[in-house]
Design a protein around this motif. Structure first.
Motif, PDB file in Angstrom:
ATOM      1  N   TYR A 126      18.960 -15.781 -22.896  1.00  0.00           N
ATOM      2  CA  TYR A 126      18.847 -14.709 -21.911  1.00  0.00           C
ATOM      3  C   TYR A 126      19.066 -13.362 -22.589  1.00  0.00           C
ATOM      4  O   TYR A 126      19.903 -13.234 -23.484  1.00  0.00           O
ATOM      5  CB  TYR A 126      19.918 -14.939 -20.842  1.00  0.00           C
ATOM      6  N   GLY A 127      18.288 -12.335 -22.181  1.00  0.00           N
ATOM      7  CA  GLY A 127      18.502 -10.993 -22.704  1.00  0.00           C
ATOM      8  C   GLY A 127      17.334 -10.069 -22.402  1.00  0.00           C
ATOM      9  O   GLY A 127      16.403 -10.427 -21.684  1.00  0.00           O
ATOM     10  N   PRO A 128      17.355  -8.860 -22.978  1.00  0.00           N
ATOM     11  CA  PRO A 128      16.241  -7.936 -22.811  1.00  0.00           C
ATOM     12  C   PRO A 128      15.194  -8.149 -23.900  1.00  0.00           C
ATOM     13  O   PRO A 128      15.473  -8.727 -24.954  1.00  0.00           O
ATOM     14  CB  PRO A 128      16.906  -6.566 -22.967  1.00  0.00           C
TER      15      PRO A 128
ATOM     16  N   ALA B 196      16.478   2.544 -26.902  1.00  0.00           N
ATOM     17  CA  ALA B 196      15.421   1.532 -26.882  1.00  0.00           C
ATOM     18  C   ALA B 196      14.609   1.592 -25.597  1.00  0.00           C
ATOM     19  O   ALA B 196      15.073   2.048 -24.548  1.00  0.00           O
ATOM     20  CB  ALA B 196      16.037   0.143 -27.039  1.00  0.00           C
ATOM     21  N   GLN B 197      13.381   1.099 -25.683  1.00  0.00           N
ATOM     22  CA  GLN B 197      12.496   0.942 -24.543  1.00  0.00           C
ATOM     23  C   GLN B 197      12.432  -0.544 -24.189  1.00  0.00           C
ATOM     24  O   GLN B 197      12.139  -1.380 -25.040  1.00  0.00           O
ATOM     25  CB  GLN B 197      11.099   1.454 -24.877  1.00  0.00           C
ATOM     26  N   CYS B 198      12.705  -0.891 -22.927  1.00  0.00           N
ATOM     27  CA  CYS B 198      12.787  -2.278 -22.487  1.00  0.00           C
ATOM     28  C   CYS B 198      11.612  -2.652 -21.584  1.00  0.00           C
ATOM     29  O   CYS B 198      11.130  -1.814 -20.804  1.00  0.00           O
ATOM     30  CB  CYS B 198      14.073  -2.506 -21.683  1.00  0.00           C
ATOM     31  N   LEU B 199      11.188  -3.908 -21.658  1.00  0.00           N
ATOM     32  CA  LEU B 199      10.294  -4.427 -20.637  1.00  0.00           C
ATOM     33  C   LEU B 199      11.015  -4.312 -19.295  1.00  0.00           C
ATOM     34  O   LEU B 199      12.173  -4.724 -19.159  1.00  0.00           O
ATOM     35  CB  LEU B 199       9.947  -5.889 -20.899  1.00  0.00           C
ATOM     36  N   THR B 200      10.338  -3.751 -18.296  1.00  0.00           N
ATOM     37  CA  THR B 200      10.985  -3.416 -17.026  1.00  0.00           C
ATOM     38  C   THR B 200      10.101  -3.792 -15.851  1.00  0.00           C
ATOM     39  O   THR B 200       8.904  -3.490 -15.840  1.00  0.00           O
ATOM     40  CB  THR B 200      11.275  -1.897 -16.957  1.00  0.00           C
ATOM     41  N   VAL B 201      10.694  -4.448 -14.861  1.00  0.00           N
ATOM     42  CA  VAL B 201      10.021  -4.720 -13.588  1.00  0.00           C
ATOM     43  C   VAL B 201      10.678  -3.812 -12.550  1.00  0.00           C
ATOM     44  O   VAL B 201      11.872  -3.915 -12.287  1.00  0.00           O
ATOM     45  CB  VAL B 201      10.139  -6.201 -13.200  1.00  0.00           C
TER      46      VAL B 201
ATOM     47  N   LEU C 136       6.983  -0.549 -19.822  1.00  0.00           N
ATOM     48  CA  LEU C 136       7.941  -0.269 -20.894  1.00  0.00           C
ATOM     49  C   LEU C 136       8.654   1.021 -20.534  1.00  0.00           C
ATOM     50  O   LEU C 136       8.031   2.086 -20.494  1.00  0.00           O
ATOM     51  CB  LEU C 136       7.206  -0.155 -22.229  1.00  0.00           C
ATOM     52  N   GLN C 137       9.963   0.924 -20.242  1.00  0.00           N
ATOM     53  CA  GLN C 137      10.727   2.082 -19.815  1.00  0.00           C
ATOM     54  C   GLN C 137      12.055   2.127 -20.568  1.00  0.00           C
ATOM     55  O   GLN C 137      12.480   1.133 -21.158  1.00  0.00           O
ATOM     56  CB  GLN C 137      10.980   2.009 -18.304  1.00  0.00           C
ATOM     57  N   PRO C 138      12.744   3.273 -20.581  1.00  0.00           N
ATOM     58  CA  PRO C 138      14.027   3.342 -21.272  1.00  0.00           C
ATOM     59  C   PRO C 138      14.990   2.274 -20.776  1.00  0.00           C
ATOM     60  O   PRO C 138      15.090   2.023 -19.570  1.00  0.00           O
ATOM     61  CB  PRO C 138      14.539   4.752 -20.924  1.00  0.00           C
ATOM     62  N   CYS C 139      15.693   1.617 -21.688  1.00  0.00           N
ATOM     63  CA  CYS C 139      16.683   0.620 -21.305  1.00  0.00           C
ATOM     64  C   CYS C 139      17.793   1.307 -20.522  1.00  0.00           C
ATOM     65  O   CYS C 139      18.310   2.346 -20.940  1.00  0.00           O
ATOM     66  CB  CYS C 139      17.255  -0.065 -22.538  1.00  0.00           C
ATOM     67  N   VAL C 140      18.166   0.719 -19.382  1.00  0.00           N
ATOM     68  CA  VAL C 140      19.218   1.311 -18.559  1.00  0.00           C
ATOM     69  C   VAL C 140      20.559   1.195 -19.270  1.00  0.00           C
ATOM     70  O   VAL C 140      21.346   2.146 -19.307  1.00  0.00           O
ATOM     71  CB  VAL C 140      19.262   0.638 -17.178  1.00  0.00           C
TER      72      VAL C 140
END
Length: 210
Positions: free
Chosen positions: A92-94, A105-110, A122-126
């Motif tokens: 589990y993870g980003p 970092a830029q994370c895969l985001t829903v 692809l958006q900034p990691c929260v």
């Protein structure tokens, strides 16, 4: 099996079991569409990435779509793991765009956890990727007897989800049109889809040993 070795090494270093307070790099990652068995034999039926020409979400972010090539431009980060020395092995993870700056970092985001036809951008990691991700950026990958991993969006479910338990987000490959490439969407449907067993067609993840 390089990806298995990488997972076991990182797990041993971090002492991970279930959800942890810190996350570590699991290596380069390639996202695709198909079955694990098919991908191990001949590669994924389709490779996912981001096109500067779109398609885009309502906020103007490029969304995860089918591309011709994507050569380990993502990185998967382990925040927790079940059965690190056995199968099925659930991690589990980003998943982030490859970067040397973890704090930016830029994370895969829903964006919409309860929506139909939600897309992945692809958006900034929260959170800093060295901490647990927020629900909109939470994914898991399940290893069975294959090199390729089954990939799933977790959202507001407890993480990680056992492979024998249904996940709440159904992935769909939306066909290409004259205007856009085929792209990934997710429908929120509690209990609607069994977690990956490696045989069904859906989201898949390949890990490099870098």
């Amino acid at each position: 099996m390089p990806s298995l070795c990488r997972t076991l090494i990182v797990s041993a270093l971090l002492g991970l079991s279930g959800v942890n307070a810190s996350c570590g790099d699991n290596g380069g990652a390639q996202l695709g569409w198909g079955s694990q068995a098919q991908a191990d034999k001949s590669g994924p039926a389709a490779i996912f990435g981001f096109n500067s020409s779109g398609p885009f979400d309502a906020a103007g972010n490029p969304i995860l779509s089918v591309v011709q090539t994507q050569d380990w431009d993502f990185e998967a980060w382990i925040c927790g793991q079940v059965s690190p020395n056995a199968y099925p092995q659930t991690t589990y993870g980003p998943v982030i765009a490859a970067t040397l700056q973890p704090a930016a970092a830029q994370c895969l985001t829903v964006s919409e956890l309860g929506a139909a036809n939600a897309t992945v951008s692809l958006q900034p990691c929260v959170n800093d990727i060295r901490a647990n991700p927020v629900p909109t950026q939470s994914f898991q990958w399940v290893g069975t007897a294959y090199i390729t991993y089954g990939f799933a969006f977790l959202g507001n479910q407890s993480a990680p989800v056992d492979p024998s338990v249904a996940t709440d987000y159904i992935p769909t490959l939306v066909p290409a049109t004259n205007a856009t490439a085929a792209y990934l969407c997710l429908d929120y449907s509690p209990g609607g889809l069994p977690a990956s067993t490696g045989l069904e067609t859906g989201l898949i993840l390949d890990l490099s040993d870098d």
